[in-house]
Scaffold this motif. Structure first.
Motif, PDB file in Angstrom:
ATOM      1  N   GLU A  44     112.717  44.152  36.531  1.00 55.79           N
ATOM      2  CA  GLU A  44     113.152  43.359  35.375  1.00 55.79           C
ATOM      3  C   GLU A  44     112.440  42.016  35.366  1.00 55.79           C
ATOM      4  OE1 GLU A  44     117.372  42.888  35.376  1.00 55.79           O
ATOM      5  OE2 GLU A  44     117.780  45.048  35.091  1.00 55.79           O
ATOM      6  N   ARG A  45     112.369  41.447  34.186  1.00 60.77           N
ATOM      7  CA  ARG A  45     111.870  40.067  34.088  1.00 60.77           C
ATOM      8  C   ARG A  45     112.854  39.153  34.802  1.00 60.77           C
ATOM      9  NH1 ARG A  45     112.862  35.449  30.875  1.00 60.77           N
ATOM     10  NH2 ARG A  45     114.615  36.571  29.979  1.00 60.77           N
ATOM     11  N   THR A  46     112.314  38.252  35.603  1.00 58.34           N
ATOM     12  CA  THR A  46     113.167  37.299  36.307  1.00 58.34           C
ATOM     13  C   THR A  46     113.819  36.353  35.298  1.00 58.34           C
ATOM     14  OG1 THR A  46     111.659  37.383  38.203  1.00 58.34           O
ATOM     15  CG2 THR A  46     113.257  35.572  38.137  1.00 58.34           C
ATOM     16  N   PRO A  47     115.141  36.231  35.311  1.00 59.70           N
ATOM     17  CA  PRO A  47     115.818  35.352  34.353  1.00 59.70           C
ATOM     18  C   PRO A  47     115.280  33.923  34.408  1.00 59.70           C
ATOM     19  CG  PRO A  47     117.422  36.713  35.515  1.00 59.70           C
ATOM     20  CD  PRO A  47     116.105  36.933  36.193  1.00 59.70           C
ATOM     21  N   GLY A  48     115.093  33.331  33.246  1.00 60.39           N
ATOM     22  CA  GLY A  48     114.634  31.953  33.160  1.00 60.39           C
ATOM     23  C   GLY A  48     113.134  31.794  33.128  1.00 60.39           C
ATOM     24  N   HIS A  49     112.383  32.891  33.278  1.00 57.73           N
ATOM     25  CA  HIS A  49     110.923  32.815  33.277  1.00 57.73           C
ATOM     26  C   HIS A  49     110.371  33.261  31.928  1.00 57.73           C
ATOM     27  CE1 HIS A  49     109.627  31.906  37.467  1.00 57.73           C
ATOM     28  NE2 HIS A  49     110.866  32.280  37.729  1.00 57.73           N
ATOM     29  N   ALA A  50     109.613  32.380  31.296  1.00 62.20           N
ATOM     30  CA  ALA A  50     108.884  32.761  30.091  1.00 62.20           C
ATOM     31  C   ALA A  50     107.667  33.582  30.490  1.00 62.20           C
ATOM     32  CB  ALA A  50     108.464  31.516  29.314  1.00 62.20           C
ATOM     33  N   LEU A  51     107.130  34.337  29.539  1.00 63.29           N
ATOM     34  CA  LEU A  51     105.963  35.184  29.797  1.00 63.29           C
ATOM     35  C   LEU A  51     104.832  34.805  28.852  1.00 63.29           C
ATOM     36  CD1 LEU A  51     107.741  38.647  30.164  1.00 63.29           C
ATOM     37  CD2 LEU A  51     106.900  37.174  32.002  1.00 63.29           C
ATOM     38  N   ARG A  52     103.611  35.011  29.328  1.00 69.81           N
ATOM     39  CA  ARG A  52     102.450  34.655  28.504  1.00 69.81           C
ATOM     40  C   ARG A  52     102.229  35.704  27.425  1.00 69.81           C
ATOM     41  NH1 ARG A  52      99.193  30.786  28.969  1.00 69.81           N
ATOM     42  NH2 ARG A  52      99.862  30.384  31.140  1.00 69.81           N
ATOM     43  N   CYS A  53     102.020  35.238  26.221  1.00 69.15           N
ATOM     44  CA  CYS A  53     101.834  36.117  25.072  1.00 69.15           C
ATOM     45  C   CYS A  53     100.404  36.672  25.071  1.00 69.15           C
ATOM     46  CB  CYS A  53     102.090  35.353  23.775  1.00 69.15           C
ATOM     47  SG  CYS A  53     101.813  36.328  22.279  1.00 69.15           S
ATOM     48  N   PRO A  54     100.240  38.001  24.977  1.00 68.12           N
ATOM     49  CA  PRO A  54      98.891  38.574  24.943  1.00 68.12           C
ATOM     50  C   PRO A  54      98.175  38.306  23.620  1.00 68.12           C
ATOM     51  CG  PRO A  54     100.532  40.288  24.630  1.00 68.12           C
ATOM     52  CD  PRO A  54     101.287  39.035  24.969  1.00 68.12           C
ATOM     53  N   ARG A  55      98.897  37.841  22.623  1.00 68.07           N
ATOM     54  CA  ARG A  55      98.289  37.586  21.314  1.00 68.07           C
ATOM     55  C   ARG A  55      97.770  36.158  21.188  1.00 68.07           C
ATOM     56  NH1 ARG A  55     102.513  38.495  17.213  1.00 68.07           N
ATOM     57  NH2 ARG A  55     101.953  40.713  17.271  1.00 68.07           N
ATOM     58  N   CYS A  56      98.619  35.181  21.491  1.00 63.59           N
ATOM     59  CA  CYS A  56      98.229  33.783  21.275  1.00 63.59           C
ATOM     60  C   CYS A  56      97.990  33.024  22.574  1.00 63.59           C
ATOM     61  CB  CYS A  56      99.284  33.070  20.431  1.00 63.59           C
ATOM     62  SG  CYS A  56     100.856  32.800  21.284  1.00 63.59           S
ATOM     63  N   GLY A  57      98.406  33.573  23.709  1.00 67.12           N
ATOM     64  CA  GLY A  57      98.182  32.931  24.990  1.00 67.12           C
ATOM     65  C   GLY A  57      99.233  31.924  25.403  1.00 67.12           C
ATOM     66  N   ALA A  58     100.182  31.649  24.531  1.00 62.22           N
ATOM     67  CA  ALA A  58     101.234  30.683  24.852  1.00 62.22           C
ATOM     68  C   ALA A  58     102.368  31.362  25.619  1.00 62.22           C
ATOM     69  CB  ALA A  58     101.765  30.042  23.572  1.00 62.22           C
ATOM     70  N   MET A  59     103.224  30.544  26.230  1.00 59.80           N
ATOM     71  CA  MET A  59     104.390  31.065  26.938  1.00 59.80           C
ATOM     72  C   MET A  59     105.543  31.190  25.960  1.00 59.80           C
ATOM     73  SD  MET A  59     103.088  31.428  29.938  1.00 59.80           S
ATOM     74  CE  MET A  59     104.478  31.707  31.047  1.00 59.80           C
ATOM     75  N   GLY A  94     102.591  36.017  14.102  1.00 63.18           N
ATOM     76  CA  GLY A  94     102.563  37.436  13.755  1.00 63.18           C
ATOM     77  C   GLY A  94     103.795  38.216  14.148  1.00 63.18           C
ATOM     78  N   GLY A  95     104.802  37.572  14.720  1.00 65.32           N
ATOM     79  CA  GLY A  95     106.034  38.270  15.042  1.00 65.32           C
ATOM     80  C   GLY A  95     106.081  38.779  16.470  1.00 65.32           C
ATOM     81  N   PRO A  96     107.139  39.522  16.818  1.00 69.73           N
ATOM     82  CA  PRO A  96     107.324  39.991  18.190  1.00 69.73           C
ATOM     83  C   PRO A  96     106.147  40.818  18.697  1.00 69.73           C
ATOM     84  CG  PRO A  96     109.323  40.331  16.908  1.00 69.73           C
ATOM     85  CD  PRO A  96     108.257  39.924  15.939  1.00 69.73           C
ATOM     86  N   VAL A  97     105.781  40.607  19.974  1.00 71.16           N
ATOM     87  CA  VAL A  97     104.667  41.331  20.592  1.00 71.16           C
ATOM     88  C   VAL A  97     105.080  41.732  22.003  1.00 71.16           C
ATOM     89  CG1 VAL A  97     103.629  39.168  21.387  1.00 71.16           C
ATOM     90  CG2 VAL A  97     102.220  41.226  21.193  1.00 71.16           C
ATOM     91  N   THR A  98     104.679  42.935  22.423  1.00 71.67           N
ATOM     92  CA  THR A  98     105.054  43.452  23.737  1.00 71.67           C
ATOM     93  C   THR A  98     104.329  42.705  24.842  1.00 71.67           C
ATOM     94  OG1 THR A  98     105.439  45.650  22.812  1.00 71.67           O
ATOM     95  CG2 THR A  98     105.136  45.510  25.194  1.00 71.67           C
ATOM     96  N   ALA A  99     105.081  42.267  25.835  1.00 67.89           N
ATOM     97  CA  ALA A  99     104.489  41.565  26.974  1.00 67.89           C
ATOM     98  C   ALA A  99     103.670  42.533  27.819  1.00 67.89           C
ATOM     99  CB  ALA A  99     105.584  40.935  27.827  1.00 67.89           C
ATOM    100  N   GLU A 100     102.629  42.009  28.468  1.00 71.24           N
ATOM    101  CA  GLU A 100     101.857  42.814  29.400  1.00 71.24           C
ATOM    102  C   GLU A 100     102.549  42.798  30.760  1.00 71.24           C
ATOM    103  OE1 GLU A 100      97.883  41.290  29.405  1.00 71.24           O
ATOM    104  OE2 GLU A 100      97.416  42.123  27.427  1.00 71.24           O
ATOM    105  N   VAL A 101     102.447  43.915  31.471  1.00 74.20           N
ATOM    106  CA  VAL A 101     103.048  44.019  32.803  1.00 74.20           C
ATOM    107  C   VAL A 101     101.926  44.116  33.832  1.00 74.20           C
ATOM    108  CG1 VAL A 101     105.160  45.082  31.933  1.00 74.20           C
ATOM    109  CG2 VAL A 101     103.236  46.537  32.600  1.00 74.20           C
ATOM    110  N   PRO A 102     102.134  43.596  35.047  1.00 76.44           N
ATOM    111  CA  PRO A 102     101.039  43.545  36.029  1.00 76.44           C
ATOM    112  C   PRO A 102     100.713  44.877  36.682  1.00 76.44           C
ATOM    113  CG  PRO A 102     103.031  42.578  36.942  1.00 76.44           C
ATOM    114  CD  PRO A 102     103.325  42.852  35.500  1.00 76.44           C
ATOM    115  N   TRP A 103     101.537  45.898  36.502  1.00 77.64           N
ATOM    116  CA  TRP A 103     101.310  47.171  37.196  1.00 77.64           C
ATOM    117  C   TRP A 103     100.674  48.239  36.305  1.00 77.64           C
ATOM    118  CZ3 TRP A 103     106.154  45.070  36.294  1.00 77.64           C
ATOM    119  CH2 TRP A 103     106.898  45.660  35.286  1.00 77.64           C
TER     120      TRP A 103
END
Length: 217
Positions: A44-59, A94-103
């Motif tokens: 699971e995503r660790t609570p409280g951690h933002a993720l980098r957007c694969p579209r715009c690069g922001a958190m 552009g709206g919701p985008v799926t986060a990339e996963v490291p595995w």
């Protein structure tokens, strides 16, 4: 989790190179008699951690989640599966985008990156796909689909700008006059294109591919 499960979760987290953003929350040994037992890993995503957007690069924070499962390399003798509620990020561009996963690769439908790497190693050693499927204990249709995606991705990025000498070979694909023509970069020792047919149209298709990847027909 009990201490043994916590230790196994830590080993798996390390092997998958999970950052602080992801946490192995459970590891389950599932009995599948009469078939062999399976190992199921839940991330699971660790609570409280933002993720980098694969579209715009922001958190970004999480918009919602979608359940996904990937087949991983066997751990010990057990078929291993990774489960994750993959976040979709609340991107303003552009709206919701799926986060990339490291595995796993972003376009991977069934397998983790390590599983795909093992399949590619066997395929590049000329092992038949049915043989790969047997060793990996997976459906050959999924192996074919994964290889097709990998080849298409590599071909899309291929640079033919330095190609000067091309070898051409044709072989009968089936009985009769069903031919497959291969075009090979003799200096780079790589296959550039395999195309059905052996006529002028086949050569013309290669010329288009060559020009499309920076080469000079």
């Amino acid at each position: 989790m009990n201490p043994q499960t916590q230790m196994l979760a830590a080993i798996i987290s390390k092997s998958l190179n999970l950052g602080d953003e992801w946490t192995v929350v459970d590891v389950e040994m599932r009995e599948c008699a009469p078939d062999p037992d399976e190992l199921h890993v839940y991330i699971e995503r660790t609570p409280g951690h933002a993720l980098r957007c694969p579209r715009c690069g922001a958190m970004h924070g999480v918009y919602d989640t979608r359940e996904r499962t990937w087949r991983h390399l066997d751990i010990w003798q057990y078929k291993t599966y990774i489960h994750c509620k993959v976040p979709r990020l609340d991107c303003g561009d552009g709206g919701p985008v799926t986060a990339e996963v490291p595995w796993a690769a972003p376009d991977a439908k069934h397998f983790t990156a390590l599983f795909e790497a093992q399949v590619l190693v066997m395929a590049m050693s000329s092992m038949p796909v049915k043989g790969i499927a047997k060793v990996m204990r997976e459906h050959d249709t999924r192996i074919w689909a994964m290889l097709g995606r990998s080849v298409a991705g590599a071909h899309a990025e291929a640079d033919f700008s330095g190609v000067t000498d091309v070898g051409v070979d044709e072989t009968a694909r089936k009985r009769g006059h069903n031919y497959l023509t291969s075009f090979v970069d003799l200096d780079g020792e790589r296959v550039m294109l395999c195309e059905l047919g052996k006529d002028a149209g086949t050569v013309a298709e290669f010329a288009r591919e060559l020009a499309g990847h920076g080469g000079d027909p």
